[in-house]
Design a protein around this motif. Structure first.
Motif, PDB file in Angstrom:
ATOM      1  N   VAL A  40      -7.412  18.639   7.652  1.00 26.03           N
ATOM      2  CA  VAL A  40      -8.704  19.227   8.012  1.00 26.03           C
ATOM      3  C   VAL A  40      -9.716  18.131   8.295  1.00 26.03           C
ATOM      4  O   VAL A  40     -10.483  18.191   9.278  1.00 26.03           O
ATOM      5  CB  VAL A  40      -9.211  20.153   6.883  1.00 26.03           C
ATOM      6  CG1 VAL A  40     -10.662  20.559   7.138  1.00 26.03           C
ATOM      7  CG2 VAL A  40      -8.330  21.392   6.775  1.00 26.03           C
ATOM      8  N   ALA A  41      -9.731  17.099   7.448  1.00 22.04           N
ATOM      9  CA  ALA A  41     -10.679  15.999   7.625  1.00 22.04           C
ATOM     10  C   ALA A  41     -10.460  15.261   8.938  1.00 22.04           C
ATOM     11  O   ALA A  41     -11.404  14.746   9.547  1.00 22.04           O
ATOM     12  CB  ALA A  41     -10.565  15.020   6.446  1.00 22.04           C
ATOM     13  N   GLN A  42      -9.216  15.208   9.382  1.00 20.67           N
ATOM     14  CA  GLN A  42      -8.900  14.527  10.639  1.00 20.67           C
ATOM     15  C   GLN A  42      -8.988  15.447  11.847  1.00 20.67           C
ATOM     16  O   GLN A  42      -8.694  15.045  12.970  1.00 20.67           O
ATOM     17  CB  GLN A  42      -7.502  13.915  10.548  1.00 20.67           C
ATOM     18  CG  GLN A  42      -7.389  12.806   9.514  1.00 20.67           C
ATOM     19  CD  GLN A  42      -5.995  12.183   9.472  1.00 20.67           C
ATOM     20  OE1 GLN A  42      -5.198  12.329  10.397  1.00 20.67           O
ATOM     21  NE2 GLN A  42      -5.695  11.466   8.397  1.00 20.67           N
ATOM     22  N   GLY A  43      -9.372  16.689  11.619  1.00 20.77           N
ATOM     23  CA  GLY A  43      -9.538  17.624  12.722  1.00 20.77           C
ATOM     24  C   GLY A  43      -8.235  18.131  13.312  1.00 20.77           C
ATOM     25  O   GLY A  43      -8.203  18.582  14.468  1.00 20.77           O
ATOM     26  N   VAL A  44      -7.169  18.086  12.523  1.00 20.83           N
ATOM     27  CA  VAL A  44      -5.858  18.541  13.001  1.00 20.83           C
ATOM     28  C   VAL A  44      -5.673  20.009  12.617  1.00 20.83           C
ATOM     29  O   VAL A  44      -5.770  20.362  11.444  1.00 20.83           O
ATOM     30  CB  VAL A  44      -4.721  17.696  12.394  1.00 20.83           C
ATOM     31  CG1 VAL A  44      -3.364  18.226  12.859  1.00 20.83           C
ATOM     32  CG2 VAL A  44      -4.878  16.225  12.778  1.00 20.83           C
ATOM     33  N   SER A  45      -5.429  20.842  13.597  1.00 23.82           N
ATOM     34  CA  SER A  45      -5.165  22.245  13.308  1.00 23.82           C
ATOM     35  C   SER A  45      -3.675  22.431  13.047  1.00 23.82           C
ATOM     36  O   SER A  45      -2.833  21.779  13.666  1.00 23.82           O
ATOM     37  CB  SER A  45      -5.599  23.134  14.475  1.00 23.82           C
ATOM     38  OG  SER A  45      -4.833  22.851  15.639  1.00 23.82           O
ATOM     39  N   VAL A  46      -3.341  23.298  12.107  1.00 29.25           N
ATOM     40  CA  VAL A  46      -1.937  23.524  11.763  1.00 29.25           C
ATOM     41  C   VAL A  46      -1.623  25.002  11.918  1.00 29.25           C
ATOM     42  O   VAL A  46      -2.481  25.864  11.705  1.00 29.25           O
ATOM     43  CB  VAL A  46      -1.618  23.061  10.324  1.00 29.25           C
ATOM     44  CG1 VAL A  46      -1.860  21.568  10.172  1.00 29.25           C
ATOM     45  CG2 VAL A  46      -2.419  23.839   9.300  1.00 29.25           C
ATOM     46  N   GLN A  47      -0.380  25.284  12.295  1.00 30.54           N
ATOM     47  CA  GLN A  47       0.063  26.667  12.370  1.00 30.54           C
ATOM     48  C   GLN A  47       1.579  26.735  12.292  1.00 30.54           C
ATOM     49  O   GLN A  47       2.272  25.776  12.639  1.00 30.54           O
ATOM     50  CB  GLN A  47      -0.401  27.330  13.677  1.00 30.54           C
ATOM     51  CG  GLN A  47       0.204  26.715  14.930  1.00 30.54           C
ATOM     52  CD  GLN A  47      -0.023  27.565  16.166  1.00 30.54           C
ATOM     53  OE1 GLN A  47       0.129  28.790  16.125  1.00 30.54           O
ATOM     54  NE2 GLN A  47      -0.406  26.930  17.266  1.00 30.54           N
ATOM     55  N   MET A  48       2.082  27.863  11.811  1.00 30.07           N
ATOM     56  CA  MET A  48       3.521  28.111  11.812  1.00 30.07           C
ATOM     57  C   MET A  48       3.845  29.104  12.919  1.00 30.07           C
ATOM     58  O   MET A  48       3.144  30.100  13.096  1.00 30.07           O
ATOM     59  CB  MET A  48       3.982  28.678  10.463  1.00 30.07           C
ATOM     60  CG  MET A  48       5.482  28.893  10.380  1.00 30.07           C
ATOM     61  SD  MET A  48       6.018  29.561   8.779  1.00 30.07           S
ATOM     62  CE  MET A  48       5.424  31.261   8.916  1.00 30.07           C
ATOM     63  N   ARG A  49       4.903  28.811  13.643  1.00 27.80           N
ATOM     64  CA  ARG A  49       5.349  29.683  14.723  1.00 27.80           C
ATOM     65  C   ARG A  49       6.703  30.271  14.342  1.00 27.80           C
ATOM     66  O   ARG A  49       7.601  29.552  13.901  1.00 27.80           O
ATOM     67  CB  ARG A  49       5.446  28.884  16.021  1.00 27.80           C
ATOM     68  CG  ARG A  49       5.855  29.679  17.239  1.00 27.80           C
ATOM     69  CD  ARG A  49       5.486  28.932  18.514  1.00 27.80           C
ATOM     70  NE  ARG A  49       6.158  27.645  18.624  1.00 27.80           N
ATOM     71  CZ  ARG A  49       5.798  26.675  19.477  1.00 27.80           C
ATOM     72  NH1 ARG A  49       4.723  26.841  20.248  1.00 27.80           N
ATOM     73  NH2 ARG A  49       6.467  25.543  19.544  1.00 27.80           N
ATOM     74  N   VAL A  50       6.847  31.586  14.513  1.00 24.26           N
ATOM     75  CA  VAL A  50       8.089  32.282  14.175  1.00 24.26           C
ATOM     76  C   VAL A  50       8.708  32.816  15.454  1.00 24.26           C
ATOM     77  O   VAL A  50       8.092  33.606  16.173  1.00 24.26           O
ATOM     78  CB  VAL A  50       7.835  33.451  13.198  1.00 24.26           C
ATOM     79  CG1 VAL A  50       9.156  34.112  12.805  1.00 24.26           C
ATOM     80  CG2 VAL A  50       7.092  32.956  11.957  1.00 24.26           C
ATOM     81  N   LEU A  51       9.932  32.372  15.755  1.00 26.03           N
ATOM     82  CA  LEU A  51      10.622  32.748  16.986  1.00 26.03           C
ATOM     83  C   LEU A  51      11.829  33.602  16.654  1.00 26.03           C
ATOM     84  O   LEU A  51      12.649  33.232  15.806  1.00 26.03           O
ATOM     85  CB  LEU A  51      11.078  31.489  17.740  1.00 26.03           C
ATOM     86  CG  LEU A  51       9.995  30.449  18.041  1.00 26.03           C
ATOM     87  CD1 LEU A  51      10.624  29.195  18.635  1.00 26.03           C
ATOM     88  CD2 LEU A  51       8.948  31.012  18.979  1.00 26.03           C
TER      89      LEU A  51
ATOM     90  N   ALA B 140      18.379  36.224  14.367  1.00 26.23           N
ATOM     91  CA  ALA B 140      18.008  34.810  14.541  1.00 26.23           C
ATOM     92  C   ALA B 140      16.522  34.626  14.249  1.00 26.23           C
ATOM     93  O   ALA B 140      15.688  35.424  14.678  1.00 26.23           O
ATOM     94  CB  ALA B 140      18.321  34.344  15.957  1.00 26.23           C
ATOM     95  N   VAL B 141      16.206  33.573  13.502  1.00 24.66           N
ATOM     96  CA  VAL B 141      14.809  33.233  13.220  1.00 24.66           C
ATOM     97  C   VAL B 141      14.671  31.713  13.228  1.00 24.66           C
ATOM     98  O   VAL B 141      15.443  31.017  12.563  1.00 24.66           O
ATOM     99  CB  VAL B 141      14.323  33.755  11.852  1.00 24.66           C
ATOM    100  CG1 VAL B 141      12.802  33.633  11.760  1.00 24.66           C
ATOM    101  CG2 VAL B 141      14.760  35.171  11.593  1.00 24.66           C
ATOM    102  N   VAL B 142      13.692  31.225  13.978  1.00 20.65           N
ATOM    103  CA  VAL B 142      13.356  29.808  13.941  1.00 20.65           C
ATOM    104  C   VAL B 142      11.900  29.686  13.504  1.00 20.65           C
ATOM    105  O   VAL B 142      11.014  30.327  14.084  1.00 20.65           O
ATOM    106  CB  VAL B 142      13.545  29.134  15.312  1.00 20.65           C
ATOM    107  CG1 VAL B 142      13.091  27.671  15.264  1.00 20.65           C
ATOM    108  CG2 VAL B 142      15.005  29.216  15.750  1.00 20.65           C
ATOM    109  N   PHE B 143      11.677  28.904  12.467  1.00 20.86           N
ATOM    110  CA  PHE B 143      10.326  28.631  11.992  1.00 20.86           C
ATOM    111  C   PHE B 143       9.943  27.226  12.430  1.00 20.86           C
ATOM    112  O   PHE B 143      10.668  26.267  12.142  1.00 20.86           O
ATOM    113  CB  PHE B 143      10.251  28.726  10.465  1.00 20.86           C
ATOM    114  CG  PHE B 143      10.530  30.092   9.916  1.00 20.86           C
ATOM    115  CD1 PHE B 143       9.500  31.014   9.747  1.00 20.86           C
ATOM    116  CD2 PHE B 143      11.817  30.467   9.558  1.00 20.86           C
ATOM    117  CE1 PHE B 143       9.758  32.282   9.233  1.00 20.86           C
ATOM    118  CE2 PHE B 143      12.080  31.727   9.040  1.00 20.86           C
ATOM    119  CZ  PHE B 143      11.053  32.640   8.881  1.00 20.86           C
ATOM    120  N   GLU B 144       8.824  27.108  13.126  1.00 22.89           N
ATOM    121  CA  GLU B 144       8.329  25.797  13.550  1.00 22.89           C
ATOM    122  C   GLU B 144       6.927  25.582  12.987  1.00 22.89           C
ATOM    123  O   GLU B 144       6.133  26.525  12.900  1.00 22.89           O
ATOM    124  CB  GLU B 144       8.287  25.704  15.075  1.00 22.89           C
ATOM    125  CG  GLU B 144       9.656  25.746  15.729  1.00 22.89           C
ATOM    126  CD  GLU B 144       9.592  25.625  17.241  1.00 22.89           C
ATOM    127  OE1 GLU B 144      10.534  25.088  17.833  1.00 22.89           O
ATOM    128  OE2 GLU B 144       8.577  26.080  17.830  1.00 22.89           O
TER     129      GLU B 144
END
Length: 308
Positions: A136-147, A199-203
């Motif tokens: 957060v301090a470095q301004g990096v956004s994070v998210q998980m993607r489910v395919l 099938a599930v891929v978590f990224e």
């Protein structure tokens, strides 16, 4: 099994089918070895030995029937990587023996994620909280993607391979790559599984960059993590742990599965997430009790190399 046979098989494999009346009761996918030995089909990409059977049938009886019947002159048959959760471990007999393979772990998704997370070690919880604060301090956004859609599996395996090929596995020649046999296998496996909704891929993404990935299958309430990798250049941010945390929160909330299986060798990082473990094992049936005695004698002759 079809994908594994087509990509890792050499054509020597045999499918043996046992019937009880008109009904199929057991199936074993076996490969011949030198010296009149046989073994279950077991490429490293498959966590368990390739066989299925009616739960009422004893493995020792089925194996003895195979050794003394359709395999011809067979001196021994090895059934590899058996899960005691699916088939209880057989007591040794005069012509059979079981042996430990590896310990593996799993997570039961009971209760709430909050209760599960609060039961994790203090160091893990503090470390991931600290990494998220840094991002957060470095301004990096994070998210998980489910395919889950089959049309996205090829690209997901390619992204997975790019991460793994940049890490330590590349030096060992074991990394997935979109152009090697492993890459072809996982793409075929996940695309086929996606047609059944399995099938599930978590990224996990830092901004638009994939930094961790888990390739998974889900069926009948169980999610099996087949492969996991992360960007080793940012190891200090614990991307694989961040992904695991969000993946488990997602699974707890969705109530889609009741268990997560690792099926790999229990490592230190597994113990951060679970205390559950069980021992997978091998089972060997010998044609004669004397052959079991000879095999035991040969094992006793093997001595570790001296370090003196």
């Amino acid at each position: 099994m079809i994908a594994a046979l087509e990509i890792f098989g050499d054509g020597s494999e045999k499918l043996l089918v046992g019937k009880r009346g008109p009904q199929v009761a057991a199936m074993f996918l076996l490969v011949p070895l030198p010296n009149f030995l046989w073994c279950t089909f077991q490429p490293s990409q498959i966590p368990l030995g390739a066989w299925v059977a009616d739960p009422s049938l004893a493995l020792v009886d089925m194996a003895r029937s195979l050794v003394r019947g359709p395999l011809g002159l067979c001196l021994s048959l090895s059934i590899t990587q058996i899960d005691p959760g699916l088939c209880s471990r057989s007591e040794d007999t005069t012509d059979s023996q079981s042996s430990d393979y590896i310990e593996t772990g799993w997570i039961d998704l009971a209760g709430s994620f909050e209760d599960f997370w609060n039961a994790r070690g203090k160091n893990l919880r503090q470390n991931l909280r600290k990494q998220r604060s840094k991002l957060v301090a470095q301004g990096v956004s994070v998210q998980m993607r489910v395919l889950t859609d089959g049309s996205g599996m090829a690209a997901a395996v390619e992204r997975y391979g790019a991460l793994e090929s940049a890490g330590w596995k590349a030096g060992q020649g074991t990394a997935i790559h979109c152009d090697n046999a492993q890459g072809h296998f996982y793409r075929r496996l996940l695309e086929d599984a996606a047609t059944r909704g399995e099938a599930v891929v978590f990224e996990y993404l830092f901004d638009d960059r994939v930094v961790a990935s888990n390739l998974c299958l889900q069926r009948r309430g169980i999610l099996t993590i087949l492969k996991t990798t992360y960007d080793e250049s940012i190891k200090a941010f614990s991307p694989a742990f961040l992904l695991s945390q969000e993946q488990l929160a997602y699974l707890f909330q969705g109530k889609i599965v009741s268990r997560v299986e690792y099926y790999g060798r229990m490592m230190d990082w597994h113990t951060k997430w679970t205390d559950n473990k069980r021992t997978l094992h091998h089972f060997t049936m010998y044609r004669l009790p004397l052959l079991k005695q000879i095999a035991a004698w040969r094992r006793r002759q093997v001595r570790p190399l001296s370090t003196d």
